[in-house]
Scaffold this motif. Structure first.
Motif, PDB file in Angstrom:
ATOM      1  N   LEU A  55     -15.985   5.903   8.177  1.00  0.00           N
ATOM      2  CA  LEU A  55     -15.085   6.942   7.693  1.00  0.00           C
ATOM      3  C   LEU A  55     -15.566   7.529   6.376  1.00  0.00           C
ATOM      4  N   ASN A  56     -16.068   6.679   5.501  1.00  0.00           N
ATOM      5  CA  ASN A  56     -16.542   7.184   4.217  1.00  0.00           C
ATOM      6  C   ASN A  56     -17.789   8.054   4.385  1.00  0.00           C
ATOM      7  N   ALA A  57     -18.634   7.714   5.356  1.00  0.00           N
ATOM      8  CA  ALA A  57     -19.808   8.543   5.644  1.00  0.00           C
ATOM      9  C   ALA A  57     -19.366   9.895   6.184  1.00  0.00           C
ATOM     10  N   ILE A  58     -18.351   9.890   7.029  1.00  0.00           N
ATOM     11  CA  ILE A  58     -17.822  11.141   7.580  1.00  0.00           C
ATOM     12  C   ILE A  58     -17.180  11.980   6.483  1.00  0.00           C
ATOM     13  N   SER A  59     -16.426  11.323   5.610  1.00  0.00           N
ATOM     14  CA  SER A  59     -15.776  12.032   4.505  1.00  0.00           C
ATOM     15  C   SER A  59     -16.805  12.719   3.610  1.00  0.00           C
ATOM     16  N   THR A  60     -17.872  11.992   3.294  1.00  0.00           N
ATOM     17  CA  THR A  60     -18.925  12.559   2.453  1.00  0.00           C
ATOM     18  C   THR A  60     -19.593  13.747   3.134  1.00  0.00           C
ATOM     19  N   SER A  61     -19.815  13.627   4.442  1.00  0.00           N
ATOM     20  CA  SER A  61     -20.448  14.714   5.192  1.00  0.00           C
ATOM     21  C   SER A  61     -19.582  15.967   5.178  1.00  0.00           C
ATOM     22  N   ILE A  62     -18.277  15.788   5.331  1.00  0.00           N
ATOM     23  CA  ILE A  62     -17.369  16.935   5.329  1.00  0.00           C
ATOM     24  C   ILE A  62     -17.380  17.634   3.971  1.00  0.00           C
ATOM     25  N   ALA A 114       0.811  -1.213   0.000  1.00  0.00           N
ATOM     26  CA  ALA A 114       0.000   0.000   0.000  1.00  0.00           C
ATOM     27  C   ALA A 114       0.845   1.264   0.000  1.00  0.00           C
ATOM     28  N   GLY A 115       2.096   1.164  -0.400  1.00  0.00           N
ATOM     29  CA  GLY A 115       2.963   2.330  -0.401  1.00  0.00           C
ATOM     30  C   GLY A 115       2.480   3.431  -1.318  1.00  0.00           C
ATOM     31  N   PHE A 116       1.686   3.053  -2.351  1.00  0.00           N
ATOM     32  CA  PHE A 116       1.202   4.078  -3.270  1.00  0.00           C
ATOM     33  C   PHE A 116       0.256   5.053  -2.611  1.00  0.00           C
ATOM     34  N   ALA A 117      -0.234   4.750  -1.406  1.00  0.00           N
ATOM     35  CA  ALA A 117      -1.124   5.676  -0.700  1.00  0.00           C
ATOM     36  C   ALA A 117      -0.407   6.968  -0.345  1.00  0.00           C
ATOM     37  N   ARG A 118       0.923   6.942  -0.345  1.00  0.00           N
ATOM     38  CA  ARG A 118       1.693   8.131   0.034  1.00  0.00           C
ATOM     39  C   ARG A 118       1.408   9.309  -0.883  1.00  0.00           C
ATOM     40  N   ARG A 119       1.000   9.023  -2.125  1.00  0.00           N
ATOM     41  CA  ARG A 119       0.711  10.124  -3.039  1.00  0.00           C
ATOM     42  C   ARG A 119      -0.588  10.830  -2.660  1.00  0.00           C
ATOM     43  N   ALA A 120      -1.492  10.106  -1.982  1.00  0.00           N
ATOM     44  CA  ALA A 120      -2.813  10.653  -1.705  1.00  0.00           C
ATOM     45  C   ALA A 120      -2.902  11.416  -0.399  1.00  0.00           C
ATOM     46  N   ALA A 121      -1.968  11.234   0.480  1.00  0.00           N
ATOM     47  CA  ALA A 121      -2.067  11.871   1.787  1.00  0.00           C
ATOM     48  C   ALA A 121      -0.688  12.230   2.308  1.00  0.00           C
ATOM     49  N   SER A 122      -0.654  13.117   3.295  1.00  0.00           N
ATOM     50  CA  SER A 122       0.614  13.528   3.871  1.00  0.00           C
ATOM     51  C   SER A 122       1.210  12.416   4.720  1.00  0.00           C
ATOM     52  N   GLN A 149      -9.318  14.060   5.915  1.00  0.00           N
ATOM     53  CA  GLN A 149      -9.532  13.483   4.587  1.00  0.00           C
ATOM     54  C   GLN A 149      -8.326  12.666   4.128  1.00  0.00           C
ATOM     55  N   GLY A 150      -7.125  13.134   4.452  1.00  0.00           N
ATOM     56  CA  GLY A 150      -5.926  12.380   4.097  1.00  0.00           C
ATOM     57  C   GLY A 150      -5.852  11.048   4.834  1.00  0.00           C
ATOM     58  N   VAL A 151      -6.259  11.048   6.096  1.00  0.00           N
ATOM     59  CA  VAL A 151      -6.279   9.816   6.886  1.00  0.00           C
ATOM     60  C   VAL A 151      -7.254   8.815   6.266  1.00  0.00           C
ATOM     61  N   ILE A 152      -8.421   9.303   5.879  1.00  0.00           N
ATOM     62  CA  ILE A 152      -9.437   8.422   5.290  1.00  0.00           C
ATOM     63  C   ILE A 152      -8.977   7.881   3.939  1.00  0.00           C
ATOM     64  N   GLU A 153      -8.369   8.731   3.122  1.00  0.00           N
ATOM     65  CA  GLU A 153      -7.860   8.278   1.819  1.00  0.00           C
ATOM     66  C   GLU A 153      -6.799   7.194   1.999  1.00  0.00           C
TER      67      GLU A 153
END
Length: 212
Positions: free
Chosen positions: A50-57, A13-21, A119-123
């Motif tokens: 988390l996805n419900a929270i992300s959508t709400s934000i 899952a190292g590619f997640a680094r591009r999506a979040a800090s 959002q970065g944590v969720i991504e």
């Protein structure tokens, strides 16, 4: 404590680094480890919350302002989190209490002044879950929506790649970003294939600057 373990939960899952800090990914890894240690069912539940929270934000301006405001008092932060949790619980017959793991995550983010990383944590968490399940998401970014025949041929080519063949499932997402000018950018696992006009223009500008 949720952050007692911050080691990477999944090497693929190292590619997640591009999506979040980097900071967000520390929380993502710790959250993933905590949820998976409980059970696959808990992992799925936490992801749904988390996805419900992300959508709400994204949909509610007040919540977006809430998570991005580091000056709020402890009381205001607690009130805001209760609103987020209520959104994650759902409504009607499907309403379920939010898991302690999700609550612990946001308590730590709040105490550390890191709600802005939500959002970065969720991504990052979603990327880790996808890697755990053997899912691969390919994101194709173009300046304008791709014609259907081009989209179909491109997807067929991607599915024949070695990376895709190793995955249990392949999901193709399309994004439109006018700044690429033309061509496409493909984010594929831990690789980025940049075939955009913008990339070629940037390379040309770089060469011209070196020549001056």
């Amino acid at each position: 404590m949720l952050l007692s373990s911050t080691r990477a939960a999944c090497s693929s899952a190292g590619f997640a680094r591009r999506a979040a800090s980097t900071i967000a990914l520390k929380y993502s890894n710790a959250l993933f480890s905590a949820a998976l240690a409980k059970s696959p069912t808990v992992l799925t539940k936490v992801q749904s919350e988390l996805n419900a929270i992300s959508t709400s934000i994204k949909d509610v301006p007040e919540l977006k302002t809430f998570v991005s405001n580091p000056t709020l008092s402890a009381t205001d932060r607690a009130s805001g989190l209760n609103v987020l949790f209520a959104r994650a619980e759902g409504t009607g017959a499907k309403k379920e209490p939010v898991s302690e793991i999700t609550k612990n995550l946001f308590a730590v983010l709040s105490d550390n002044g890191r709600l802005g990383e939500t959002q970065g944590v969720i991504e990052g968490f979603n990327e880790l879950v996808a890697a755990h399940k053997g899912e691969l998401t390919v994101t194709i970014t173009s300046a304008a929506p791709l014609p259907k025949d081009v989209q179909t041929r491109l997807e067929a080519t991607l599915k024949q790649s070695q990376t895709a063949l190793k995955a249990k499932s392949l999901k193709v997402e399309n994004k439109v970003n006018p700044t690429v000018l033309g061509g496409i950018v493909v984010d594929f696992g831990d690789k980025t294939i940049d075939l955009s006009v913008a990339s070629r223009v940037n390379k040309l500008n770089s060469l011209l600057q070196q020549s001056v």
